[in-house]
Write a protein that holds these residues in place. Structure first.
Motif, PDB file in Angstrom:
ATOM      1  N   MET A 186       0.960  -1.252  -0.146  1.00  0.00           N
ATOM      2  CA  MET A 186      -0.046   0.070   0.031  1.00  0.00           C
ATOM      3  C   MET A 186       0.870   1.063  -0.090  1.00  0.00           C
ATOM      4  O   MET A 186       0.545   2.211  -0.825  1.00  0.00           O
ATOM      5  CB  MET A 186      -0.979  -0.167   1.448  1.00  0.00           C
ATOM      6  N   ALA A 187       1.991   1.240   0.880  1.00  0.00           N
ATOM      7  CA  ALA A 187       2.954   2.417   0.837  1.00  0.00           C
ATOM      8  C   ALA A 187       3.421   2.634  -0.497  1.00  0.00           C
ATOM      9  O   ALA A 187       3.642   3.825  -0.955  1.00  0.00           O
ATOM     10  CB  ALA A 187       3.801   2.197   2.204  1.00  0.00           C
ATOM     11  N   LEU A 188       3.982   1.751  -1.027  1.00  0.00           N
ATOM     12  CA  LEU A 188       4.625   1.579  -2.401  1.00  0.00           C
ATOM     13  C   LEU A 188       3.695   2.298  -3.369  1.00  0.00           C
ATOM     14  O   LEU A 188       3.977   3.269  -4.226  1.00  0.00           O
ATOM     15  CB  LEU A 188       5.254   0.182  -2.862  1.00  0.00           C
ATOM     16  N   VAL A 194       1.342   9.165  -6.018  1.00  0.00           N
ATOM     17  CA  VAL A 194       1.590  10.486  -5.679  1.00  0.00           C
ATOM     18  C   VAL A 194       2.809  11.106  -6.416  1.00  0.00           C
ATOM     19  O   VAL A 194       2.837  12.289  -7.153  1.00  0.00           O
ATOM     20  CB  VAL A 194       1.907  11.073  -4.273  1.00  0.00           C
ATOM     21  N   THR A 195       3.892  10.165  -6.640  1.00  0.00           N
ATOM     22  CA  THR A 195       4.984  10.581  -7.496  1.00  0.00           C
ATOM     23  C   THR A 195       4.590  10.965  -9.031  1.00  0.00           C
ATOM     24  O   THR A 195       5.280  11.843  -9.460  1.00  0.00           O
ATOM     25  CB  THR A 195       6.430   9.813  -7.098  1.00  0.00           C
ATOM     26  N   ASN A 196       3.833   9.942  -9.393  1.00  0.00           N
ATOM     27  CA  ASN A 196       3.714  10.283 -10.939  1.00  0.00           C
ATOM     28  C   ASN A 196       2.521  11.284 -11.090  1.00  0.00           C
ATOM     29  O   ASN A 196       2.937  11.972 -11.856  1.00  0.00           O
ATOM     30  CB  ASN A 196       2.909   8.854 -11.373  1.00  0.00           C
ATOM     31  N   ALA A 197       1.854  11.800 -10.114  1.00  0.00           N
ATOM     32  CA  ALA A 197       1.087  12.933 -10.107  1.00  0.00           C
ATOM     33  C   ALA A 197       1.899  14.016 -10.219  1.00  0.00           C
ATOM     34  O   ALA A 197       1.515  15.009 -10.926  1.00  0.00           O
ATOM     35  CB  ALA A 197      -0.099  13.013  -9.157  1.00  0.00           C
ATOM     36  N   SER A 220      -0.403  23.670  -8.746  1.00  0.00           N
ATOM     37  CA  SER A 220      -0.703  22.295  -9.576  1.00  0.00           C
ATOM     38  C   SER A 220       0.160  21.449  -9.246  1.00  0.00           C
ATOM     39  O   SER A 220      -0.348  19.963  -9.213  1.00  0.00           O
ATOM     40  CB  SER A 220      -0.806  22.654 -10.940  1.00  0.00           C
ATOM     41  N   VAL A 221       1.314  21.681  -8.755  1.00  0.00           N
ATOM     42  CA  VAL A 221       2.080  20.531  -8.460  1.00  0.00           C
ATOM     43  C   VAL A 221       2.072  20.153  -6.687  1.00  0.00           C
ATOM     44  O   VAL A 221       1.900  18.925  -6.548  1.00  0.00           O
ATOM     45  CB  VAL A 221       3.722  21.021  -8.529  1.00  0.00           C
ATOM     46  N   ALA A 222       1.823  21.215  -5.951  1.00  0.00           N
ATOM     47  CA  ALA A 222       1.733  20.875  -4.684  1.00  0.00           C
ATOM     48  C   ALA A 222       0.396  20.480  -4.294  1.00  0.00           C
ATOM     49  O   ALA A 222       0.409  19.550  -3.311  1.00  0.00           O
ATOM     50  CB  ALA A 222       1.683  22.292  -3.615  1.00  0.00           C
ATOM     51  N   SER A 223      -0.667  20.623  -5.052  1.00  0.00           N
ATOM     52  CA  SER A 223      -1.970  19.794  -5.013  1.00  0.00           C
ATOM     53  C   SER A 223      -1.786  18.378  -4.812  1.00  0.00           C
ATOM     54  O   SER A 223      -2.550  17.662  -4.611  1.00  0.00           O
ATOM     55  CB  SER A 223      -3.037  20.514  -5.837  1.00  0.00           C
ATOM     56  N   ASP A 226       2.617  15.119  -0.828  1.00  0.00           N
ATOM     57  CA  ASP A 226       4.014  14.721  -0.676  1.00  0.00           C
ATOM     58  C   ASP A 226       4.011  13.163  -0.504  1.00  0.00           C
ATOM     59  O   ASP A 226       3.300  12.350   0.177  1.00  0.00           O
ATOM     60  CB  ASP A 226       4.328  15.261   0.711  1.00  0.00           C
ATOM     61  N   ALA A 227       4.715  12.616  -1.551  1.00  0.00           N
ATOM     62  CA  ALA A 227       4.736  11.131  -1.703  1.00  0.00           C
ATOM     63  C   ALA A 227       5.298  10.475  -0.510  1.00  0.00           C
ATOM     64  O   ALA A 227       4.530   9.204  -0.119  1.00  0.00           O
ATOM     65  CB  ALA A 227       5.868  10.960  -2.849  1.00  0.00           C
ATOM     66  N   ALA A 228       6.186  11.063   0.246  1.00  0.00           N
ATOM     67  CA  ALA A 228       6.848  10.306   1.482  1.00  0.00           C
ATOM     68  C   ALA A 228       5.631  10.178   2.529  1.00  0.00           C
ATOM     69  O   ALA A 228       5.403   9.292   3.196  1.00  0.00           O
ATOM     70  CB  ALA A 228       8.056  10.963   1.991  1.00  0.00           C
ATOM     71  N   SER A 229       5.103  11.142   2.869  1.00  0.00           N
ATOM     72  CA  SER A 229       4.039  11.250   3.846  1.00  0.00           C
ATOM     73  C   SER A 229       2.669  10.414   3.474  1.00  0.00           C
ATOM     74  O   SER A 229       2.195   9.778   4.450  1.00  0.00           O
ATOM     75  CB  SER A 229       3.318  12.822   3.922  1.00  0.00           C
ATOM     76  N   ALA A 230       2.220  10.382   2.123  1.00  0.00           N
ATOM     77  CA  ALA A 230       1.355   9.711   1.613  1.00  0.00           C
ATOM     78  C   ALA A 230       1.550   8.252   1.827  1.00  0.00           C
ATOM     79  O   ALA A 230       0.723   7.247   2.207  1.00  0.00           O
ATOM     80  CB  ALA A 230       0.943  10.025   0.351  1.00  0.00           C
TER      81      ALA A 230
END
Length: 317
Positions: A186-188, A194-197, A220-223, A226-230
């Motif tokens: 799930m984390a991966l 998020v990274t792809n977005a 548009s990027v910040a929305s 954060d990939a690590a937090s997610a």
């Protein structure tokens, strides 16, 4: 009084109670919101719901049915408490869902449709969407679903292994492996999503701005988040749910471990169902029982599959 009249009075009384609950909810929001403008919006909504309640009260009077003293439903009391504790935005998605359900219910009732109630309920939902930030409530909904994924998947996995007739120690190890592997997966998945977005937003921004160094702080990027937090959030939520069917194996005697895991998992499924009732406009009891039914059915299927494969393995397959 014939059956048709009885059903009609039940319908009228149900509508009256729903409008009274909505009025009480918006009145509470008006008191909680510190913004005078937004507080006024909630006051207007409360007055509109009282008008709707008065409409149904008059219909009840004509039908010869007195209206009882109003008492807020448990759902309304819980939502007011949550709004007071976490903020109105925390419960906005639930209120919007309820308004849309009221609209759909009224659309099928001739008297409500003729009085314009369905249209007004739809308008209430639109006002809520414009005036409130529902991100906190959406995050809660995601949290409930994440924990439910962990609980349901690990419960089913452990019941499948239990069906094969293995030892409780093997079931425990399987559950631990399921918790770790599922949470990591799930984390991966969340990290990649998020990274792809973010990369897509940066690529689009690069084309739009004509620069080789697009601003990562652009909305548009910040929305995208954060990939690590997610990833951490997803890991913890899944692990929390997946831990539930494991707990009895740590604290109960061997003969009671499987039964204890089933009992605790079913109870947790019911509680998660209650939580989803805050967002799906269904009753708490219905949501809780539905959650149990689906989770228990899935666990039963994996248990029977485990028994079948266990029998085949024992026969030398």
């Amino acid at each position: 009084m014939n059956t048709t009249d009885a059903r009609e009075r039940v319908r009228l009384l149900r509508n009256w109670k729903a409008e009274q609950d909505s009025a009480a909810l918006y009145a509470a929001f008006a008191q909680l919101d510190c913004d005078p403008l937004q507080s006024g919006v909630y006051q207007d909504l409360a007055r509109a719901e009282r008008r709707h309640a008065a409409f149904w009260e008059e219909r009840l009077r004509v039908a010869g049915q007195a209206t009882p003293a109003f008492r807020a439903s448990a759902r309304t009391v819980i939502l007011i408490h949550l709004a007071r504790r976490f903020g109105i935005g925390f419960v906005v998605p639930s209120i919007i869902a309820r308004e849309m359900k009221d609209r759909d219910d009224y659309a099928s009732q001739d008297d409500a449709r003729a009085a314009g109630l369905a249209r007004e309920e739809h308008g209430h939902a639109a006002v809520l969407r414009r005036g409130s930030d529902g991100s906190v409530g959406n995050n809660l909904r995601a949290a409930v679903l994440g924990a439910n994924d962990g609980l349901a998947s690990n419960f089913c996995l452990m019941m499948g292994v239990a069906g094969a007739g293995v030892s409780t120690w093997t079931i425990l190890l399987t559950g631990i492996a399921g918790l770790i592997s599922g949470a990591c997966s799930m984390a991966l998945g969340e990290w990649l999503s998020v990274t792809n977005a973010r990369e897509l937003a940066l690529s689009q921004l690069d084309r739009d701005m004509g620069t080789l160094e697009p601003d990562e702080g652009h909305p548009s990027v910040a929305s995208a988040g954060d990939a690590a937090s997610a990833a951490v959030f997803s890991f913890l939520l899944f692990a929390l749910g997946a831990l539930v069917p494991l707990l009895p194996f740590f604290i109960l005697p061997v003969p009671l471990r499987i039964a204890g895991s089933i009992a605790l998992s079913v109870g947790a499924l019911f509680m998660l169902g209650l939580a989803t009732s805050l967002f799906n406009a269904r009753s708490a009891l219905f949501s809780g029982l539905r959650q149990i039914g689906i989770g228990a059915a899935a666990a039963a299927v994996t248990y029977l599959a485990g028994r079948a494969f266990g029998a085949l393995a024992g026969a030398g397959l």
